[in-house]
Structures are given as structure tokens and as C-alpha cells.
Motif scaffolding. Structure first.
Motif, short mmCIF file in Angstrom:
data_model
loop_
_atom_site.label_atom_id
_atom_site.label_comp_id
_atom_site.label_asym_id
_atom_site.label_seq_id
_atom_site.Cartn_x
_atom_site.Cartn_y
_atom_site.Cartn_z
N LYS A 520 -57.74 -44.07 64.36
CA LYS A 520 -57.11 -43.43 63.06
C LYS A 520 -55.59 -43.98 63.02
N HIS A 521 -54.94 -43.79 64.06
CA HIS A 521 -53.41 -43.92 64.24
C HIS A 521 -53.09 -45.38 64.44
N ASP A 522 -54.01 -46.37 64.12
CA ASP A 522 -53.79 -47.67 63.94
C ASP A 522 -53.38 -48.33 65.53
N TYR A 523 -53.90 -47.85 66.25
CA TYR A 523 -53.55 -48.12 67.83
C TYR A 523 -52.08 -47.77 68.24
N VAL A 524 -51.49 -47.08 67.66
CA VAL A 524 -50.26 -46.50 68.17
C VAL A 524 -50.51 -45.35 69.07
N LEU A 525 -49.62 -45.57 70.21
CA LEU A 525 -50.08 -44.85 71.51
C LEU A 525 -48.78 -44.01 71.66
N THR A 526 -48.21 -43.52 70.64
CA THR A 526 -47.00 -42.51 71.01
C THR A 526 -47.60 -41.32 71.33
N PRO A 527 -47.53 -40.36 72.30
CA PRO A 527 -48.19 -39.34 72.57
C PRO A 527 -47.71 -38.11 71.72
N GLY A 528 -46.70 -37.96 71.01
CA GLY A 528 -46.34 -37.08 70.03
C GLY A 528 -47.44 -36.86 68.87
N ARG A 529 -48.12 -38.23 68.40
CA ARG A 529 -48.96 -38.37 67.42
C ARG A 529 -50.26 -37.34 67.79
N TYR A 530 -50.36 -37.29 69.03
CA TYR A 530 -51.78 -36.67 69.36
C TYR A 530 -51.85 -35.21 70.03
N VAL A 531 -50.56 -34.87 70.52
CA VAL A 531 -50.76 -33.72 71.35
C VAL A 531 -50.51 -32.50 70.41
N GLY A 532 -49.88 -32.65 69.03
CA GLY A 532 -49.77 -31.72 68.02
C GLY A 532 -48.64 -30.81 68.66
N ALA A 533 -48.31 -29.74 67.83
CA ALA A 533 -46.97 -29.06 67.94
C ALA A 533 -47.35 -27.82 69.13
N ALA A 534 -46.66 -27.46 70.12
CA ALA A 534 -46.64 -26.41 70.82
C ALA A 534 -46.97 -25.09 70.12
N GLU A 535 -47.75 -23.99 70.78
CA GLU A 535 -47.90 -22.87 70.00
C GLU A 535 -46.83 -21.97 70.08
N GLN A 536 -46.23 -21.33 69.18
CA GLN A 536 -45.27 -20.73 69.25
C GLN A 536 -45.60 -19.20 69.39
N VAL A 537 -44.71 -18.36 70.15
CA VAL A 537 -45.10 -17.10 70.54
C VAL A 537 -44.60 -16.22 69.24
N GLU A 538 -45.45 -15.36 68.88
CA GLU A 538 -45.05 -14.64 67.72
C GLU A 538 -44.14 -13.62 67.93
N ASP A 539 -43.23 -13.46 66.82
CA ASP A 539 -42.11 -12.81 66.90
C ASP A 539 -42.57 -11.17 66.45
N ALA A 540 -42.80 -10.25 67.39
CA ALA A 540 -43.16 -8.86 67.06
C ALA A 540 -42.11 -8.18 66.14
N GLU A 541 -40.84 -8.51 66.03
CA GLU A 541 -40.05 -7.97 65.20
C GLU A 541 -39.97 -7.92 63.85
N PRO A 542 -40.34 -7.20 62.84
CA PRO A 542 -40.42 -7.42 61.62
C PRO A 542 -39.12 -8.15 60.81
N PHE A 543 -39.35 -9.10 59.94
CA PHE A 543 -38.26 -9.93 59.55
C PHE A 543 -37.14 -8.91 58.91
N SER A 544 -37.32 -8.05 58.14
CA SER A 544 -36.42 -7.03 57.51
C SER A 544 -35.37 -6.33 58.59
N GLU A 545 -36.23 -6.00 59.70
CA GLU A 545 -35.35 -5.27 60.91
C GLU A 545 -34.50 -6.37 61.55
N LYS A 546 -34.99 -7.45 61.77
CA LYS A 546 -34.27 -8.63 62.49
C LYS A 546 -32.87 -8.83 61.63
N ILE A 547 -33.23 -9.17 60.39
CA ILE A 547 -31.94 -9.36 59.45
C ILE A 547 -31.10 -8.08 59.56
#
Length: 579
Positions: A520-547
Motif C-alpha cells: 500500500k505504501h509502494d514498498y517505501v520502508l520509512t517507519p514513520g509511515r507505519y507506526v502512526g502518531a503517539a497517543e497524546q496525554v489528555e489535558d485535564a485543565e479546561p481550555f478557558s481556564e488554561k487561557i
């Protein structure tokens, strides 16, 4: 090693390097490394010789009731003087050293002779030649060269005593180092205990070979840093070498490096066997007998550095008859290795020769004439046996380039199910290039790998991708390095995938792919294409309060900045400056 041993070696490194570094006033790094490493080598072979000599003296003279075939009874001699002469004569028999793989060191190359002679005035008589003519001390460089020459050329019964060292050792006189600098270097190595060392009253479990091998390796790294790009031709950063060895786990078999530099992979492999002796329940010294080392190097100076490195480590080796180009003058044409490890120079343009057209090694496609990356890979595969595994460092372009047949070669390798794992590395790891690099791990058998006691899951048709670009730390403003925990994370991911049926991917770091994924990736073997993005830790602080919180902090900082500016202006005015 425990803390005392580590601290001892660190302080020793600093002391010896500072002494050696004084030579830089007269020589550039590319030259003075040969002077310093030559002295280290002389110290090593002499210490090893003296350790064996002391061991033999005890065997000759002590009747401990055991079956000691070496024991020489005092009663067989008419006087103590005659007995001591007989013991001394026996100590000079070459066979006793050969049986323990200890290099024979002629009298004029032994460290005690070098140290005492270096303290004498230039022109002093230091001995006589075979015709009885007086030998005078010409210079300290001449003294050291005479010792190196003697070790290389000394013959016993018409045969070289140390055939492995013939044509290997450097000569120091050509660099015109001043006598007092060389004498100081000899004295620095003389006032350090390499045998039975003690640190803060604690006896250390380090032998002369361990210490001098460590010093040699440390100095190679320091010289590589000092030389920059040129240094990178013979030295691969220690953490990367360790990573590859830990991933491959070469416990036994034939190990090959066709671009060996100073032999770092072989040294790391030797350490690997020692480090895992307790864990795998074997004796390291015995296990090392099951490893055979084969290497090749085109640069004559680097070829010699590697041979000296092996000699200091006590590693038996076969580096061919000479330095030579791996493509045009293969020194091991019939070798089929169990493990191949290499850090060949990236993206070499000027490597092709008409004789390479249709070469048997190009089984997966003819490499482009303007880039040797896939030539190195196929050369290594050619030398791999039917169950062997290999790893090599290449520029990142090798994972994705489709120019000049590279994409077709990569496709052939994937379709042949040779690719096992791809590791993307962070930048700034090398002293000689800023080109981003990756590790290719390939194997001829994904079902039953060659190992000591390791069960491997059938991974035919499967591929592992590891993205390690975010690992490591900046050791200085230009160079990056891996911490031990970084290495462990990569190694464990690879071994889990190899050995554990319940392996699980880690988003943003590792991913087990299928052939369909790669297509599917045309035989390109760059790991970044396969591993995806790391899961982000959810920020518990509401956006309005953080601003609101951040705006308040910013206002405070502005107010503080205004007060500081007013205070500085006031002080400058009082000093008579127009603010």
C-alpha cells in the motif's frame, strides 16, 4: 562494572588523555593517534607477557601438591644460582606463551626496558647488536620503533613469533615527536597500575587486557571527535554499535564486517558475550571460542588500527591478507557468515567498476553506479548463510528512493521476505555526517533464526518498523547519543516481536506490518509511515481556564520586566550614562 571500577576507568581516561593531548601542539589528530595508540599497544603486549611470565614462575617454582606438570624441583640443581638460571631460561621459551595466545615480546620491547632506557641520556649505550657492536639511544621515537619492529619481525626457529602482527604496527619516528613528550607519555602509562588495580583501597576485578582495551577504545572515540569527518571513517559511535549487537545477539558462529573501520562491532560483540555469561549460564571465555571474526577494510591505516584493536582485546581474527576494496578484491570470497554487521560509508558515488557488471552478488538487481548503498547490502547478503541475520546502517534515502533501480531492488528484497526490521534513527549521531540514518535488519530465515537458546516466532511475511527518531539526548551542542534506556526500549521491541506471540504495537514507536501494508505504501520502508502518531496525554485543565491562567502569568512577567528595565535605567543614569 561496579561504581568503583567505572570511576577508576573514567579518571584513568581523563589522566591519560590529558597527557596524550599535549602532543596536539605538534601534530594533528590524524597523526598523533598513531603515536599514542602505538604506545598503548606496547604497554598492553608487555603487560600481558609479564602476567603470563609471573604465572609461569609460580608454576615452575611452587610445589602445591597438585598435578603441576610445570614444576621444576629445586633438588634437581646444585645451587640456588643454577636453579634460578634454569627458571629464567625456561621463562624465555616461546611455547609457554603461544599456548595461552599471548604475544611473544622480545626483551627490547618489554615495558621495563623501555621505561628505564627512556630515562637515559640520548647517545647512551643501551646494549649490543648480534655482532657485539654498541647500540646507542638515538631518540625515544627510535627506541619505540625498535620495539615495534622487534615484535613484528622476531623469529623463533626461523618462523615469525607473532605472524598476526606482521605489517600491522605503526612507526612513530616519522612524526618527529620531541623526546621529552614521548618520555612523559611513557611515564604516564608507567605510573598507572594496569595489573591488580586498586581504587580508594578497593581491589578491582579488572585485568590489564580489560583496562588497556577500554583505554584504546576510548582514545579511538576521542580521536574520531578530534578529526571530525575523517574520524568517522574508522569509528562508529559506541551506542549504535551496541544497539546493533544487542539486536542481533551473536552468541556463536561466524561474524563478518565488510567495512570494519577499527573493528568496533567485533569489540562490542566480545563485550556482549561477557555481559550475558551469567544470564545464559556459560563461561564467557569458553563461549568466545565459538565465535570467528572476519573483516575487511580498504584504508591501510584503518586496517592496522583494527588489527591492533583485536590484538589488545585478545580476539582472534581474519582480516584477509591485506587492506582491500570489498567490491573489487573480496578477501573472503567463500565466507558464508552467521551474522553480518556493518556501517559502510553512506551514499558512495565513486565505487563502480566495469568488472562489477553482471556480478553474482547482484541477485536482487544491479545497484546504481552513482550510489553504493544497495551494493553494500547485496554484498552482505551474498556472504550470509542460509539461516544468517545481518544489520547495516544506511542513509535514510535507502528506505524510499526510487531512482536508478533502487526502488526495484528494495521491492525484490521485500518480496523475497528478507527484510526483518527497519529502525529510523535520530539525527546528529555521527561525527562525520549529519545525514539521517536508519538500520536495516535482514535475515535469510524468519522461521528458525540462528541463536544460542532463543525461540523465535514464525514471522514469515511479517515486518517490524521502529521509529526511534525521538529517542536520545544531546551530549553536546552537536552530537546526539542514546541513553541505556533508549537502547533497551528498541532492543526489547525487536525481541518481543521476534519471540512473543502476544506482541503488541506501540503507537508512534513500533508497528508489525504485513506485505500488504508495504504494498500500500509502494514498498517505501520509512517507519514513520507505519507506526502512526503517539497517543497524546489528555489535558485535564479546561481550555478557558488554561487561557486565563496563562494570560495572568504573562501579565506578571511583563510587569516584572518593566520594573527591571526601570531599575537598570536608573542605575545607568547614576553612573553617568545616557540611558
Amino acid at each position: 562494572m561496579n561504581n568503583a571500577e567505572q570511576q577508576f576507568l573514567k579518571e584513568l581516561d581523563d589522566k591519560l588523555w590529558k597527557s596524550a593531548d599535549r602532543l596536539r601542539n605538534n601534530l594533528d589528530a590524524a597523526n598523533y593517534k598513531h603515536v599514542v595508540l602505538g604506545v598503548i599497544f606496547l604497554k598492553y603486549v608487555s603487560d600481558a607477557f609479564e602476567e603470563r611470565q609471573q604465572e609461569l614462575r609460580e608454576l615452575f617454582t611452587r610445589n602445591n601438591g597438585d598435578d603441576n606438570i610445570y614444576y621444576m624441583p629445586r633438588d634437581d640443581y646444585s645451587s640456588d644460582e643454577e636453579y634460578q638460571k634454569a627458571v629464567s631460561a625456561e621463562l624465555e621459551l616461546h611455547e609457554y606463551y603461544q599456548e595461552k595466545n599471548v604475544f611473544w615480546v622480545p626483551r627490547e620491547a618489554r615495558w621495563h626496558f623501555l621505561k628505564t632506557t627512556a630515562a637515559q641520556a640520548i647517545g647512551s649505550v643501551i646494549g649490543h647488536d648480534e655482532n657485539g657492536n654498541a647500540l646507542k639511544l638515538r631518540s625515544i621515537a627510535w627506541l619505540l620503533d625498535n620495539a615495534l619492529e622487534a615484535i613484528e619481525t622476531y623469529k623463533i626457529a626461523g618462523k615469525l613469533a607473532n605472524p598476526k602482527l606482521k605489517g600491522v604496527l605503526p612507526r612513530i619516528g616519522r612524526y618527529e615527536v620531541e623526546n621529552h613528550n614521548l618520555t612523559e607519555l611513557i611515564n604516564k602509562f608507567s605510573d598507572t597500575s594496569f595489573s591488580n588495580p586498586v581504587y580508594n583501597g578497593e581491589k578491582l576485578n579488572l585485568h590489564s587486557k580489560d583496562i588497556l582495551g577500554h583505554v584504546y577504545e576510548y582514545f579511538l572515540g576521542q580521536f574520531a571527535l578530534a578529526e571530525g569527518k575523517q574520524g568517522g571513517q574508522y569509528y562508529t559511535p559506541k551506542s549504535i554499535v551496541t544497539l546493533i549487537v544487542e539486536m542481533l545477539e551473536p552468541y556463536k558462529g561466524r561474524v563478518y564486517d565488510p567495512a570494519m573501520g577499527a573493528g568496533g562491532f567485533f569489540v562490542s560483540n566480545d563485550k556482549f558475550i561477557e555481559a550475558h555469561a551469567d544470564e545464559k549460564h556459560y563461561k564467557a571465555a569458553e563461549q568466545k571460542k565459538h565465535i570467528s571474526v572476519y573483516g575487511q577494510e580498504s584504508n591501510p591505516t584503518t586496517w592496522k588500527l583494527a588489527a591492533m584493536n583485536m590484538a589488545i582485546r585478545g580476539i582472534d581474527f581474519n582480516f584477509g591478507k591485506k587492506n582491500a576494496d570489498s567490491f573489487l578484491d573480496d578477501q573472503h570470497p567463500d565466507l558464508r557468515a552467521d551474522y553480518v554487521m556493518a556501517n559502510p560509508p553512506f551514499n558512495i558515488k565513486d565505487w563502480w567498476h566495469a568488472r562489477l557488471e553482471g556480478d553474482v552478488r547482484w541477485q536482487y538487481g544491479t545497484p546504481p553506479k552513482g550510489n553504493a548503498n544497495f551494493a553494500w547490502m547485496q554484498h552482505m547478503l551474498h556472504h550470509l548463510n542460509d539461516t544468517g541475520s545481518m544489520a547495516l546502517l544506511l542513509a535514510n534515502g535507502s528506505m524510499s528512493s526510487n531512482t536508478n533501480n533502487e526502488g526495484e531492488i528494495r521491492k525484490s528484497l521485500v518480496d523475497a521476505d528478507l527484510v526483518e526490521c527497519m529502525v529510523a534513527l535520530p539525527g546528529q549521531l555521527f561525527t562525520n555526517t549529519q545525514i539521517p540514518a536508519c538500520i536495516w535488519l535482514l535475515t535469510k530465515d524468519k522461521k528458525n533464526g540462528f541463536s544460542l537458546d532463543k525461540r523465535k516466532v514464525d514471522r514469515r511475511g511479517k515486518f517490524l518498523f521502529i521509529d526511534a527518531r525521538n529517542l536520545g539526548f544531546m551530549k553536546d551542542r552537536v552530537l546526539r547519543d542514546f541513553a541505556p534506556e533508549d537502547l533497551e526500549k528498541i532492543v526489547q521491541a525487536f525481541h518481543r516481536w521476534q519471540q512473543d506471540d502476544n506482541y503488541e504495537d506501540i503507537k508512534g514507536f513500533c508497528y508489525a506490518a504485513t506485505l500488504e501494508d508495504i504494498k500500500k505504501h509502494d514498498y517505501v520502508l520509512t517507519p514513520g509511515r507505519y507506526v502512526g502518531a503517539a497517543e497524546q496525554v489528555e489535558d485535564a485543565e479546561p481550555f478557558s481556564e488554561k487561557i486565563a491562567r496563562l494570560s495572568s502569568q504573562l501579565k506578571e512577567q511583563f510587569e516584572k520586566s518593566g520594573r527591571l528595565e526601570a531599575e537598570i535605567t536608573k542605575n545607568l543614569t547614576e553612573l553617568g550614562y545616557d540611558a
